[in-house]
Design a protein around this motif. Sequence first.
Motif, short mmCIF file in Angstrom:
data_model
loop_
_atom_site.label_atom_id
_atom_site.label_comp_id
_atom_site.label_asym_id
_atom_site.label_seq_id
_atom_site.Cartn_x
_atom_site.Cartn_y
_atom_site.Cartn_z
N HIS A 65 0.81 -1.23 0.00
CA HIS A 65 0.00 0.00 0.00
C HIS A 65 0.84 1.27 0.00
O HIS A 65 0.31 2.36 -0.12
CB HIS A 65 -0.94 0.01 1.21
N ILE A 66 2.17 1.12 0.14
CA ILE A 66 3.01 2.33 0.15
C ILE A 66 3.58 2.60 -1.23
O ILE A 66 4.05 3.70 -1.52
CB ILE A 66 4.12 2.15 1.21
N LEU A 67 3.53 1.61 -2.11
CA LEU A 67 4.12 1.80 -3.44
C LEU A 67 3.38 2.87 -4.23
O LEU A 67 2.17 3.04 -4.08
CB LEU A 67 4.07 0.48 -4.22
N PRO A 68 4.10 3.61 -5.08
CA PRO A 68 3.45 4.64 -5.90
C PRO A 68 2.32 4.02 -6.70
O PRO A 68 2.44 2.91 -7.21
CB PRO A 68 4.56 5.13 -6.81
N GLY A 69 1.20 4.75 -6.78
CA GLY A 69 0.09 4.28 -7.60
C GLY A 69 -0.88 3.39 -6.85
O GLY A 69 -1.96 3.08 -7.38
N SER A 70 -0.56 2.98 -5.63
CA SER A 70 -1.49 2.12 -4.90
C SER A 70 -2.71 2.94 -4.46
O SER A 70 -2.57 4.06 -3.97
CB SER A 70 -0.80 1.55 -3.65
N LEU A 125 -6.10 1.52 7.24
CA LEU A 125 -6.06 2.33 8.46
C LEU A 125 -5.26 1.64 9.56
O LEU A 125 -4.72 2.29 10.45
CB LEU A 125 -7.51 2.56 8.92
N LEU A 126 -5.19 0.30 9.49
CA LEU A 126 -4.59 -0.45 10.60
C LEU A 126 -3.17 -0.01 10.92
O LEU A 126 -2.73 -0.08 12.06
CB LEU A 126 -4.60 -1.95 10.29
N PHE A 127 -2.43 0.43 9.89
CA PHE A 127 -1.02 0.74 10.11
C PHE A 127 -0.83 2.08 10.83
O PHE A 127 0.27 2.43 11.20
CB PHE A 127 -0.26 0.76 8.79
N LEU A 128 -1.93 2.84 10.97
CA LEU A 128 -1.80 4.15 11.62
C LEU A 128 -1.29 3.97 13.05
O LEU A 128 -0.48 4.75 13.54
CB LEU A 128 -3.15 4.87 11.62
N GLN A 129 -1.82 2.95 13.73
CA GLN A 129 -1.39 2.70 15.10
C GLN A 129 -0.91 1.26 15.19
O GLN A 129 -1.64 0.39 15.64
CB GLN A 129 -2.56 2.95 16.06
N PRO A 130 0.32 1.01 14.72
CA PRO A 130 0.79 -0.37 14.68
C PRO A 130 0.78 -0.95 16.09
O PRO A 130 1.21 -0.29 17.03
CB PRO A 130 2.22 -0.26 14.14
N GLN A 131 0.26 -2.17 16.23
CA GLN A 131 0.19 -2.77 17.57
C GLN A 131 1.45 -3.59 17.81
O GLN A 131 1.95 -4.23 16.89
CB GLN A 131 -1.06 -3.66 17.68
N THR A 132 1.95 -3.55 19.03
CA THR A 132 3.18 -4.27 19.32
C THR A 132 2.97 -5.77 19.18
O THR A 132 1.85 -6.26 19.31
CB THR A 132 3.65 -4.00 20.77
N LEU A 155 11.55 4.72 8.33
CA LEU A 155 11.01 6.04 8.69
C LEU A 155 10.40 6.72 7.47
O LEU A 155 9.36 7.36 7.55
CB LEU A 155 12.11 6.92 9.29
N LEU A 156 11.09 6.59 6.33
CA LEU A 156 10.55 7.22 5.11
C LEU A 156 9.24 6.54 4.70
O LEU A 156 8.29 7.21 4.26
CB LEU A 156 11.57 7.13 3.97
N TYR A 157 9.18 5.22 4.85
CA TYR A 157 7.93 4.52 4.50
C TYR A 157 6.80 4.97 5.43
O TYR A 157 5.67 5.15 5.00
CB TYR A 157 8.12 2.99 4.60
N ARG A 158 7.14 5.14 6.70
CA ARG A 158 6.11 5.61 7.65
C ARG A 158 5.61 6.99 7.22
O ARG A 158 4.41 7.26 7.20
CB ARG A 158 6.73 5.69 9.06
N SER A 159 6.55 7.84 6.87
CA SER A 159 6.21 9.19 6.45
C SER A 159 5.29 9.16 5.23
O SER A 159 4.28 9.86 5.16
CB SER A 159 7.52 9.90 6.10
N ARG A 160 5.64 8.29 4.28
CA ARG A 160 4.84 8.21 3.05
C ARG A 160 3.45 7.67 3.35
O ARG A 160 2.45 8.16 2.83
CB ARG A 160 5.54 7.31 2.02
N TYR A 161 3.39 6.67 4.23
CA TYR A 161 2.09 6.09 4.60
C TYR A 161 1.20 7.17 5.21
O TYR A 161 0.02 7.32 4.87
CB TYR A 161 2.29 4.94 5.61
#
Length: 1320
Positions: A228-233, A238-245, A1098-1104
Amino acid sequence: MVSKTDETSPVAGDTREGKELENDIGKEACDCAHSSGMPLVNGDGGHGDGGHDHSEVENCKEKDDDETRVDDGNEQEVIVIQDTGFTVKMQIPGIEPFDLQVSPQEMVQEIHQVLMDREDTCHRTCFSLQLDGNVLDNFSELKSIEGLQEGSSLKVVEEPYTVREARIHVRHIRDLLKSLDPSDSYNGVDCNSLSFLSMFTEGDLGETGKRKRKGLELEQIDCTPPEHILPGSKDRPLLFLQPQTKDVKPLQCLKVLTMSGWNPPPGNRKMHGDLMYLYVVTMEDRHVSITASTRGFYVNQSTAYSFNPKPANPSFLSHSLVELLSQISPIFKKNFAALQKKRVQRHPFERIATPFQVYSWTAPTVEHAMDCVRAEDAYTSRLGYEEHIPGQTRDWNEELQTTRELPRKNLPERLLRERAIFKVHSDFAAAATRGAMAVIDGNVMAINPGEETKMQMFIWNNIFFSLGFDVRDHYKDFGGDNAAYVAPTNDLNGVRAYNAVDVEGLYTLGTVVVDYRGYRVTAQSIIPGILEREQEQSVIYGSIDFGKTVVSHPKYLELLEKTARSLKIQTHNVLNDKNEEVELCSSVECKGIIGNDSRHYILDLLRTFPPDLNFLPVEGEELPEECSKMGFPKEHRHRLSCLRQELIEAFVEHRYLVFMKLAALQLMQQKANKQEKDCAAVTENGSSCLTEAVENSKTVSEDVDPKSKEVILNAYKAVGSVSNTSFDIRFNPDIFSPGVRFHDSNSEELHKQKQLLKDAAAFLISCQIPSLIKDCVDHTVLPMDGATLAEAMHQRGINIRYLAKIVEMVSKSLAQQQLDHIYKLGVTEIITRSAKHIFKIYLQGVELSGLSVAISHFLNCFLSSFPNPIAHLPTDELVSKKKRNKRKPRHLGNADNTAWASTTPVELWKSISNETRNYFSFSIDCESVDQAVEKYGLQKMSLLREICVKSGIQILLKEYNFDSRHRPTFTEEDILNIFPVVKHVNPKASDAFHFFQSGQAKVQQGFLKEGCELINEALNLFNNVYGAMHVEICACLRLLARLNYIMGDYNEALSNQQKAVLMSERALGVDHPNTIQEYMHLALYCFANGQLSTALKLLYRSRYLLLLVYGEDHPEMALLDSNIGLVLHGVMEYDLALRFLENALAINGKYHGAKSLKVALSHHLVARVYESKAEFRSALQHEKDGYTIYKNQLGDNHEKTKESSEYLKYLTQQAVALQRTMNEIYKNGSNASILPLKFTAPTMASVLEQLNVINGILFIPLSQKDLENLKAEVERRQQLQGAVKSAEQEESTEEKVMEPRHTKEKSQPTVEPSTEQASA
């Protein structure tokens, strides 16, 4: 200047971590073992390099405008502040003695806090500290204690418990057991908030990370981003907004710890010292009753059903509950130790409370566990924290006003005062929020219970609450309920403005505005004595009926006159009901009341700023043509629309520039006529006549020749100054107020004041909005969501009601494509704000039992493609039909409680279209969410986030399917909570802010080292005022990290930026646009430190986050994708790198224009990846495109063009070599002699260099001559700005014109070292 004490020093490091906010000042936040408790500028650890006075003096030069503050006492002030710390030995029962670093300014109490936080002593709360057998007073400073010095030994002595102490102990143990549990953050209580940074860095930032993997330069890492982070996706999970440990089950130490049903102890047991009883179920399933007695805790013989308070055998009597539980439960012992170990390992910024509550709009399902303290808090009327404060509830008004009265002559006093103001204020905001929620939930008795619900007022915990409805037709002429709804926020802006001016002797009320469940509640502190008197008797200044009866008072006029200049308010006369003139220095409805404490209070400041004529049609008044062209004036819902303070200030500044130009022009002409020969000199150095004008602008003194005097007087007149002898623009806030009458309504004076208001309205349209749009085109302003767009508008003084005008101007702009993101954000904001207006009224009709159903139904109608969602009304089995008719339940809403259930998507979208048309004058013409998404290219996930954040809705963290036409998106189970949306004043740390600004200015001039010192100093002062956690500290840390990075200290940069990210997540929110940018900066510093996999995560998080908040098509995404592409290129993931870089190229092309240098750079980056893949044809194609842009934009001789042309030659050679080799193979088959080809993976250094370029970090090698030119240019610019800015302060002309040369000579040597560092 700030000496760094090593963070990992065994004691200083870990003792100072999670101190409570109250006494939490410097500590880790600035890596100094900072003392707390007192406003010291430089902490304890040997900062005696005297650097301080130098910076403070320098600072006086920096801001000579208002710096009368730093007086000659400056030298001593510094000496007082720089007390060095010392070490004491702590002796504690049961553990080895250890050393503790303390500072003379600390209070004894803070050593208590340190001990309550240390891993090995955290379970003690009830003890005293003794020195040579004498008990130390908790509130005395260490320096005042006789015999306490380096090496003294302090003994911890266990004290007998009282009920209060026992409760504090149980509460503290509960906090320790829950310290890793995020449920308080999800529930938005006790200033807890979320942070996820540690999940992406896995704790390996900085030193520890280095040690783990020394030798592996390129460790094997999996760089593939999630799908879901790749360009064009198109997927926006929503689940990744608050990743659970991964270890979802946190360490559980006990099953149950709660108050026993046998409380309180009967009289005969009290006399045995029983204080209270606890009931515990251990993990081994053992049920235990525990007595808290004056001597400590022991097991008694009671069970759930029989009371036997005698000690069991064995009773395990222990002074601390933890010691007792460790003896009866082995699992408790093991898990508690592990839990504390984990707790102290967390970064302190993950644990400290934030100053104001941050709410999260999503949350996972959290199990609701038994919790005695929480249960007790909810049911004992725990008004604002009595158990921590002697006496009963807090007298908020007294606290708020007393802190304002603290002395403020020198820096330490000002710090102490600002800190007290800030602390009381954040406590007040928290208490007011709790009270407002209690009022709306119906848990507070009204003080006028007989009246209808909308008119009721409440008092809770010494705070007065009123609802935002128009009671007694107070606002009849202003727009009824709509005016009553907007008045509190206007009033709050007034309070903010008067607080900022901070005049001694003039008091405002503590004010908080809370929107909750569709109601607006105003919470105010109570003026002593106001409730005993009728309002008519108390008001001695202003009017209680909007100008029919008006009174004035000399003392108030004197006090308000002091604020008038900075608030730009004109003193004016109005007529009262007897047709007498009354002098006022504020708007008529601003009331003055002297309280029983004989303080002068002002309240009802809702018209502090002048009316906005664009939204206030007045009969017989014409607006300037730039307004009428745009269709103004427009009829608004209410007649309380005011201009913002930022607009007034921008307008006055603009007028000032006009005045300078006018005066300068005419003076030049005069001079030219007077003497031809000086003409050349004047035009060459325009600043001479500027400064002459400046000098005269202060006051027209007698010795100026009469002609110049006349010129300047004319210039004053032309710009509408109220005074004939100085530049002074002020507004009359009462013009155009219905009900206010003036002596001569046709006088020239009034005419001038009206004209000024019209000019201000025109200025907003013709200057401010276009300048905002221009900044957006230049990408100096980069909003990513509604909040940041609103902030950008507000900074320029543009109200939200102009949003549609901005959207309209953008759509007609020539640069429409470059403003696409602004257009989409504007439309999203218009739609979600209109939906919020409707939702507010919708909620008022819902009773408590139907809230979750009603909210999920509304969200379905708003966002789901499902055509006919049905609201399942709460079942009626609880309400027997017979009884129902007899008694009407009391609640604030309409009589019909189920009207909301019949809303359909079509109806809702029709109302939204009407609302956008009526409120914003913007027609969307959409009948469903899908049409809107289609027509404007919006994203449902962003719409959902905006409506939740604006309305305080919290939804379940799960994947929502918006597009199903067969089932609704939301069910009632998905609505977890509804939070208040709170507006309040943010008290500022003024000294710290001045340091910060001077630091920024120094950095811009190229003095990096001095800038760095000033910003470190600012960080110390911010920590002093705000504690360790605040949005402004976050900005400070980010700038500091960037400076560390530029000066080559990558590790320090990483450490500061990590704090900035944590603070942004905690104080602004995990998906706030600011957090997205902080993550990007952190990724860069991680990369520079060789932590590649972390940088990518960190960059992937930022993009997400950016995808979730806005979507892919945003100028910031180009920068993000260039970063990701470069890092991937560096780890040789060429295909992935290309996907990101080509996306960045496309976005840059769209937002910067195909001919821009950004696009050329993007082409070059793509070409480099193709080269690494040995696809030379594609590489050549891209590099040629880049070369063409450079050539056209910069010319053939520019270094960029030359570099590009060199690279083209190199690529061509490589391509030719490759072709030869291929031909050789074709010709001779397998026995061909092949020359080895050079395919190079990029070096880390070259990737880092490109990363620096795209992130705008430039290391410029300069020659000496360049340096001098640059300095001269900077000096010249600042001189000009200085001339304009300080015109009010300047008296002498000659010096000013001479100054540039001196300063240039002085400052040359100082810039060299820092620039050499920069270019090294």
